[in-house]
Write a protein that holds these residues in place. Sequence first.
Motif, mmCIF file in Angstrom:
data_model
loop_
_atom_site.group_PDB
_atom_site.id
_atom_site.type_symbol
_atom_site.label_atom_id
_atom_site.label_comp_id
_atom_site.label_asym_id
_atom_site.label_seq_id
_atom_site.Cartn_x
_atom_site.Cartn_y
_atom_site.Cartn_z
ATOM 1 N N ARG A 178 23.520 -43.865 9.553
ATOM 2 C CA ARG A 178 22.781 -45.118 9.457
ATOM 3 C C ARG A 178 23.622 -46.054 8.609
ATOM 4 N N TYR A 190 22.931 -47.847 13.898
ATOM 5 C CA TYR A 190 22.914 -46.388 13.962
ATOM 6 C C TYR A 190 24.139 -45.936 14.740
ATOM 7 N N LEU A 248 18.392 -40.213 19.417
ATOM 8 C CA LEU A 248 17.830 -40.447 18.085
ATOM 9 C C LEU A 248 16.509 -41.174 18.278
ATOM 10 N N LEU A 296 22.722 -39.133 8.548
ATOM 11 C CA LEU A 296 21.354 -38.744 8.867
ATOM 12 C C LEU A 296 21.320 -37.270 9.257
ATOM 13 N N TRP A 326 25.052 -38.209 13.184
ATOM 14 C CA TRP A 326 24.387 -39.511 13.241
ATOM 15 C C TRP A 326 24.444 -40.143 11.855
ATOM 16 N N CYS A 378 26.659 -42.842 16.117
ATOM 17 C CA CYS A 378 26.872 -41.420 16.336
ATOM 18 C C CYS A 378 28.372 -41.163 16.274
ATOM 19 N N ASP A 408 13.980 -49.908 8.473
ATOM 20 C CA ASP A 408 14.782 -49.133 9.424
ATOM 21 C C ASP A 408 15.861 -49.992 10.071
ATOM 22 N N ILE A 465 12.408 -40.047 11.441
ATOM 23 C CA ILE A 465 13.579 -40.057 12.321
ATOM 24 C C ILE A 465 13.878 -38.634 12.774
#
Lengths: 111, 113
Positions: A37, A88, A75, A47, A35, A90, A84, A62
């Motif tokens: 960010r 995001y 997530l 992450l 993952w 993956c 935030d 998170i």
Amino acid sequence: ILNVEQSPQSLHVQEGDSTNFTCSFPSSNFYALHWYRWETAKSPEALFVMTLNGDEKKKGRISATLNTKEGYSYLYIKGSQPEDSATYLCAFAGTASKLTFGTGTRLQVTL
Amino acid sequence: EPEVTQTPSHQVTQMGQEVILRCVPISNHLYFYWYRQILGQKVEFLVSFYNNEISEKSEIFDDQFSVERPDGSNFTLKIRSTKLEDSAMYFCASSGPVNTEAFFGQGTRLTVV
């Protein structure tokens, strides 16, 4: 062609809301699930790297879970904050040396 | 904190010209990668490089593309004869042992005109 899907495509929440997104990936030839960010005008920042079925990882507010048998990862962000806000991503690794990215979930957190 | 650096940040080139995108990966990393993102589309894998050779490449990475690690620190992506559809943000990344996170550079925005 590997199919790595993320949902939703975008999400708009209020500060303090908790939220979660999904990443689905092939359930065969699993090596790892990453993952990242990605904030606007910056580079993607890792992450989590998850390798074991049932893995749960946490970094501050998170956290992420992994189900390799059914091919999905969640997530979670608890108590979202404006900082935030990001995309995001993956990424699925079916081998040691190649990551296949999903299209990302764009999160916007407003006051 | 160690970081991956890419130069230039933005390159404009004429169709048919050769371009070289440069990257300095994190010094003790073993795996090096190039990805690209065409505007509005997903991040796409181009190539991975380990032990001084290509370990994997995608169907995008055809004969027009090549990578080199000429001096033990730089990692370059060369596009021999650029096409309009090569316009994208190109990201370099590096990682340590397998299954560890990849660190990305800030990207080079390539515009082919």
